[in-house]
Every structure is written in C-alpha cells, then in structure tokens.
Scaffold this motif. Structure first.
Motif, mmCIF file in Angstrom:
data_model
loop_
_atom_site.group_PDB
_atom_site.id
_atom_site.type_symbol
_atom_site.label_atom_id
_atom_site.label_comp_id
_atom_site.label_asym_id
_atom_site.label_seq_id
_atom_site.Cartn_x
_atom_site.Cartn_y
_atom_site.Cartn_z
ATOM 1 N N THR A 105 0.830 -1.206 0.000
ATOM 2 C CA THR A 105 0.000 0.000 0.000
ATOM 3 C C THR A 105 0.862 1.253 0.000
ATOM 4 O OG1 THR A 105 -0.064 -0.073 2.415
ATOM 5 C CG2 THR A 105 -1.861 -1.177 1.226
ATOM 6 N N GLY A 106 2.171 1.059 -0.108
ATOM 7 C CA GLY A 106 3.067 2.206 -0.094
ATOM 8 C C GLY A 106 3.065 2.940 -1.422
ATOM 9 N N SER A 107 3.838 4.010 -1.471
ATOM 10 C CA SER A 107 3.968 4.790 -2.698
ATOM 11 C C SER A 107 5.238 4.356 -3.418
ATOM 12 C CB SER A 107 4.025 6.278 -2.362
ATOM 13 O OG SER A 107 5.134 6.539 -1.536
ATOM 14 N N ASN A 108 5.491 4.940 -4.578
ATOM 15 C CA ASN A 108 6.669 4.563 -5.340
ATOM 16 C C ASN A 108 7.820 5.536 -5.095
ATOM 17 O OD1 ASN A 108 7.863 2.670 -6.909
ATOM 18 N ND2 ASN A 108 7.242 3.550 -8.855
ATOM 19 N N ARG A 109 7.572 6.820 -5.289
ATOM 20 C CA ARG A 109 8.556 7.876 -5.038
ATOM 21 C C ARG A 109 9.919 7.536 -5.640
ATOM 22 N NH1 ARG A 109 7.593 9.418 1.270
ATOM 23 N NH2 ARG A 109 7.438 7.171 1.490
ATOM 24 N N ILE A 110 9.892 7.035 -6.871
ATOM 25 C CA ILE A 110 11.121 6.581 -7.494
ATOM 26 C C ILE A 110 12.110 7.717 -7.709
ATOM 27 C CG2 ILE A 110 10.153 6.773 -9.829
ATOM 28 C CD1 ILE A 110 12.690 4.147 -8.546
ATOM 29 N N ALA A 111 11.613 8.918 -8.080
ATOM 30 C CA ALA A 111 12.511 10.050 -8.316
ATOM 31 C C ALA A 111 13.261 10.431 -7.038
ATOM 32 C CB ALA A 111 11.727 11.246 -8.850
ATOM 33 N N LEU A 112 12.545 10.469 -5.909
ATOM 34 C CA LEU A 112 13.180 10.801 -4.638
ATOM 35 C C LEU A 112 14.194 9.740 -4.245
ATOM 36 C CD1 LEU A 112 13.452 12.491 -2.085
ATOM 37 C CD2 LEU A 112 11.470 11.272 -1.124
ATOM 38 N N ARG A 113 13.823 8.473 -4.439
ATOM 39 C CA ARG A 113 14.752 7.395 -4.083
ATOM 40 C C ARG A 113 16.011 7.432 -4.942
ATOM 41 N NH1 ARG A 113 11.955 1.958 -4.437
ATOM 42 N NH2 ARG A 113 10.458 2.977 -5.803
ATOM 43 N N LEU A 114 15.846 7.692 -6.238
ATOM 44 C CA LEU A 114 17.012 7.775 -7.112
ATOM 45 C C LEU A 114 17.902 8.957 -6.733
ATOM 46 C CD1 LEU A 114 15.543 6.897 -10.634
ATOM 47 C CD2 LEU A 114 17.095 5.518 -9.236
ATOM 48 N N LEU A 115 17.284 10.077 -6.367
ATOM 49 C CA LEU A 115 18.061 11.244 -5.944
ATOM 50 C C LEU A 115 18.870 10.932 -4.685
ATOM 51 C CD1 LEU A 115 18.809 14.244 -6.184
ATOM 52 C CD2 LEU A 115 16.737 14.777 -4.869
ATOM 53 N N LEU A 116 18.213 10.307 -3.707
ATOM 54 C CA LEU A 116 18.921 9.932 -2.475
ATOM 55 C C LEU A 116 20.011 8.915 -2.751
ATOM 56 C CD1 LEU A 116 15.861 9.704 -0.051
ATOM 57 C CD2 LEU A 116 17.786 11.307 0.161
ATOM 58 N N LEU A 117 19.728 7.964 -3.647
ATOM 59 C CA LEU A 117 20.709 6.933 -3.983
ATOM 60 C C LEU A 117 21.939 7.563 -4.630
ATOM 61 C CD1 LEU A 117 21.525 3.956 -4.289
ATOM 62 C CD2 LEU A 117 20.240 3.913 -6.441
ATOM 63 N N ILE A 118 21.724 8.408 -5.622
ATOM 64 C CA ILE A 118 22.845 9.052 -6.313
ATOM 65 C C ILE A 118 23.624 9.942 -5.355
ATOM 66 C CG2 ILE A 118 23.433 10.728 -8.116
ATOM 67 C CD1 ILE A 118 21.002 9.602 -9.690
ATOM 68 N N THR A 119 22.910 10.666 -4.490
ATOM 69 C CA THR A 119 23.578 11.544 -3.518
ATOM 70 C C THR A 119 24.464 10.754 -2.566
ATOM 71 O OG1 THR A 119 21.744 13.131 -3.603
ATOM 72 C CG2 THR A 119 23.208 13.240 -1.686
ATOM 73 N N SER A 120 23.914 9.664 -2.012
ATOM 74 C CA SER A 120 24.687 8.876 -1.047
ATOM 75 C C SER A 120 25.899 8.227 -1.717
ATOM 76 C CB SER A 120 23.798 7.814 -0.399
ATOM 77 O OG SER A 120 23.287 6.911 -1.364
ATOM 78 N N ILE A 121 25.717 7.704 -2.938
ATOM 79 C CA ILE A 121 26.836 7.072 -3.636
ATOM 80 C C ILE A 121 27.914 8.095 -3.968
ATOM 81 C CG2 ILE A 121 27.517 5.925 -5.784
ATOM 82 C CD1 ILE A 121 24.789 4.518 -5.737
ATOM 83 N N TYR A 122 27.498 9.262 -4.438
ATOM 84 C CA TYR A 122 28.474 10.306 -4.762
ATOM 85 C C TYR A 122 29.289 10.686 -3.531
ATOM 86 C CZ TYR A 122 30.448 14.832 -5.953
ATOM 87 O OH TYR A 122 31.318 15.869 -6.143
#
Length: 491
Positions: A212-229
């Motif tokens: 029942t959750g949301s997707n929020r793929i853009a936010l997750r990708l932003l956080l992923l790229i930020t943390s990896i960088y």
C-alpha cells in the motif's frame, strides 16, 4: 535449510551439460570485474604519461566505482521485473561501449567517461552473476560455485598486473580496455544460453508482493545518487573534518533512502536490509562492516611493501595477493565442510582470523618482519575464505520469493560500498595517527609507517571484533530458522 531451485533436478557437477554455460558465464563475469580493477591500477602510470591530468587520476577509479555501486543497487529490482536477459544485454552493451570509449580516448576526460560506462555495465554484471546463483544452482551445489568464483578472483590477482604489463608493452595501455570487447561478446552468448527466460516473479510462481506504499522513485534515485556520490568522493576530502562530514552525510542519505524504500511499491533493496533484529538485516551489516575493515589492506598493504621494505611494485603486489590465494584455498576447505554444524563453525571462525591477520600485520610493522607481513595476508585470506561464501549463501537461500533476487544481487554492492566507506574511514584514522600528512608531497614515508602504521592496523583489528561478535549472533539465528524449517517440512 529448505531451498527451492529450478536446478535441483540437474546433476551436481558444475560443468555438466545443463550447467556448463551458466558456470562459465559466472566465471567470465566475475573474472572480467576482477581483472578490470587490477589492470587499470597497473596501467594508470602509462595513462597519466600519455594523457596527463595527474590531479584528476582519482576519477579514473571513482567514476567506475560510483557507477558500479549505482548499477548494483538497481539491478535486483530490474531483474525481478524483467528477468535477467534484458539487463545482461544492457550491461554487456554498456561495458563494450565504455571499454571502446576508454581505449580510444584522446583525453583523460574521455577515458573517465568511458570508465563510468564500464562501471555501470560491470556493476550490473557482477550483481546479476550473484543474483543468478540461486536461479541456476541448488543450495547443496552453491558452495562449489562460490569456491570456484573465489579461485577466479585469485587468478585475476595473479595474472592481472602481468597481463596489463604485457598488453602495454606489446601495444599500449589502450589494449587493457579494448581487450574487453571480445570477452563481452562471449559473456553475452554464454548468458543468453544459460539464463532462464521470463521475470523472476513469473518463474518462481510467487505472486508479486502487494504494498500500500507509494513509489517515489525520483526521490529514491536522488537519495541513492547523492549517497553514492558522497561515499565515493571521500578520497578527495583534504581535512579530517571534511572527511568525517562527507561520510556522515552519505550515511544519512543512505539511511533515509532505506527507510523510504522499505515502504515503496517496487523496492530497490531487500525489505529487511540493515534491520538488526532480522537475520537478513544482521547479515547485511556483517557484509558491510567486514568490507569497511578490509579496505585498509586494499589501500596500504602494497604501498607498505614498496615503501617500508623497498619492494618492487610486482613483488609487493604478489605479497598482497597472498590474501586472494589463501581466500581461494580456504574457500575450497569451506565448500567441503562435512556437515552444516562444521559450516557454522567456519562461519564464526572466519572473522576472528581476519582480526588476527590485521593484528599480525600491525605487529609485523613494529618488528619489521617481512615474513610475518606476508603471513598476515594469508591468515586474513583464510578468514575470508572460511566464512564469506557460507555467509552469502546463507543469506541468499534463506530469503524467499522476490526477496531472494534482491538479497542475492545487492550483496556484492554492499561489499563495494563498504570498501568505499572503509577507504574514507581508514584515511581518517591514518591522518589522526600521523601516518598521512594532508598536503605532503609524499603520501607515505618509512618514518611515518614505523611510527603509525601498526596503530592503523591494530585499530582495524579492534573494529573487526564488531562483525565477529555479530556473526556469533547470526549463527544462533540461522540455527533457529533452519530448525524451524526442518520441523515445518516434517509436518
């Protein structure tokens, strides 16, 4: 441990008709990833002489690692949705394109861009290789698969620097990248032959998870790229404060990402990842922390051999490679464990040996004993070999349904992220102990190693006690879960 696998009806030999293509493809995929790392390190001086840009040499490695970690984080979810063939086509295409771009580049910027494409392709390939192990091999065959793959790593450690030197002498450093192209074509043919068709969910017969959750793929990708960088540019931090803040910011972004992802419709990570109260969560922490500690060997052992004992690059590389050879030998010991009880004994013994190997390295620096220095690498390798494949296999085959795909694919990426963070943490410890002086013309000196080198390794030996203690808790949890599964099967 009860495990469902489509390969259970096949004969147990890794190179039987049913398994040969898959086994060879996994060997080539893992070998390609390993050799690329060793070869690039060996030819970097030639690259800098030809293209210049010594101040940007850091990005030759960081661009690769950054994109490899990003790809590895995405691969499990892509495999769940599309199966493995389409991701492999994309991964091999990107690796071929990146290798061509890097090999033909006339500037360091072009080579760095090629390395980024290489990294994304290699990151997908290594994640897919480990993600496919439960698909292609039943649990009782998997120990031999892991032992074989560790042998591939050891072989890469042995021939990587030598092959890079030969390619560079016979043609140029460009050959080290262009040689990937025929290997990539062979890898694609083998994987296309071996891979099961369809998505992982469709093959397994499990219904897709309802959320029942949301997707929020853009936010997750932003956080992923930020943390990896943040976690891959740690090496560029010039002061202890900046280094510490970079690590903390990267970890904070990763923590927020995991929290959001756990409640998303299509998750990128296992639901239980890094949740200490769960078996999978504790296991991922152990993989991560062991890699954090192991980074100190990757960073300093070869350099210490050259500076402290006046060894050549090749001599120091082969002393360091003792860890890889020992890892392989003890992986075969682990694979031949006569019982699950013995396996679980190896599981908890391994981290202790890694800590002992770290402490031995520190003592060898205090006593200036080259023999002890080399022996320490063998002891640490024995620890990794005894426990690593049992840990990864236990996590892979304990997970069920699409979680198995996410767990299997993410484990090598967690290890890579741990090494990246460990590199930063090791740098911070090295600065604080006086081993490294920021801004100095020479990275390491004999005097600095004599004064502070041992303390850096003693500190990491102490830190290794954390995953060693956690492994004992994991062992108890595995016994409880497997006992429960046996009772359920009998009922």
């Amino acid at each position: 441990m009860a495990v469902s696998s489509p390969a259970q009806d096949c004969p147990p030999h890794l190179f039987s008709r049913d398994r040969a293509a898959g086994t060879l493809a996994l060997m080539l995929g893992v070998g390609s990833h390993a050799i690329n790392g060793f070869v690039t390190t060996a030819v970097l001086p030639d690259i800098i002489r030809d293209l210049g840009g010594q101040d940007r040499a850091f990005w030759v490695f960081s661009s690769f690692e950054m994109m490899a970690i990003l790809a590895g984080c995405l691969t499990g979810a892509v495999k769940v949705r599309f199966g493995a063939r389409l991701p492999f086509l994309l991964a091999t295409s990107l690796l071929a394109f990146g290798s061509t771009l890097a090999g033909l580049s006339g500037s360091l910027e072009g080579l760095i861009a090629g390395r980024a494409f290489q990294g994304f392709g290699e990151g997908m390939i290594i994640a897919l290789c480990y993600g496919l192990i439960p698909d292609l091999f039943p649990n009782h065959v998997a120990p031999r698969v892991f032992a074989l793959l560790s042998g591939v790593w050891a072989l890469a450690a042995g021939i990587g620097p030598v092959s890079a030197g030969l390619l560079s002498e016979l043609w140029s450093w460009r050959a080290a990248f262009l040689v990937n192209i025929p290997l990539v074509l062979l890898l694609f043919v083998l994987m296309n032959t071996a891979l099961p068709a369809g998505s992982a969910v469709a093959r397994s017969g499990h219904k897709p998870e309802q959320s029942t959750g949301s997707n929020r793929i853009a936010l997750r990708l932003l956080l992923l790229i930020t943390s990896i960088y943040l976690l891959t540019v740690i090496g560029e931090a010039q002061t202890p404060v900046r280094l510490a803040l970079t690590i903390l910011a990267g970890l904070l972004a990763a923590t927020i990402l995991l929290k959001i992802d756990a409640n998303s419709i299509r998750r990128l990570f296992p639901r239980q990842a890094f949740r200490l109260e769960t078996l999978i969560g504790l296991g991922t922490w152990i993989v991560f922390l062991t890699s954090v500690v192991a980074a100190v060997r990757a960073i300093f052992v070869t350099t210490f051999g050259q500076v402290y004992w006046d060894m050549s690059v090749t001599e120091a590389s082969y002393v360091a490679a003792g860890l890889a050879f020992s890892w392989t030998a003890f992986s075969w010991v682990s694979a031949r464990a006569p019982s699950r009880k013995r396996e679980l004994t190896y599981l908890v013994t391994g981290p202790v040996l890694i800590a002992i190997g770290m402490a031995m390295t520190g003592y060898s620096l205090e006593t200036r004993s080259l023999i002890l220095f080399a022996l320490a690498a063998i002891v640490a390798g024995a620890g990794h070999g005894l426990s690593s494949q049992i840990l990864m296999r236990s996590l892979m085959y304990t997970a069920k349904g699409q979680e198995q795909n996410l767990v299997s694919s993410i484990l090598p990426t967690i290890s890579s992220a741990g090494i990246a963070i460990g590199g930063g943490l090791t740098g911070l410890i090295a600065i604080q102990t006086g081993l490294i002086t920021p801004g100095a013309e020479t990275l390491l000196t004999k005097a600095a190693i004599a004064q502070s080198g041992a303390l850096v390794f003693y500190t990491n030996a102490f830190l290794m006690l954390v995953p060693a203690s956690a492994m004992m808790i994991l062992r108890r949890r595995l016994i409880l879960v497997e006992s429960r599964d046996v009772k359920a099967d009998r009922a």
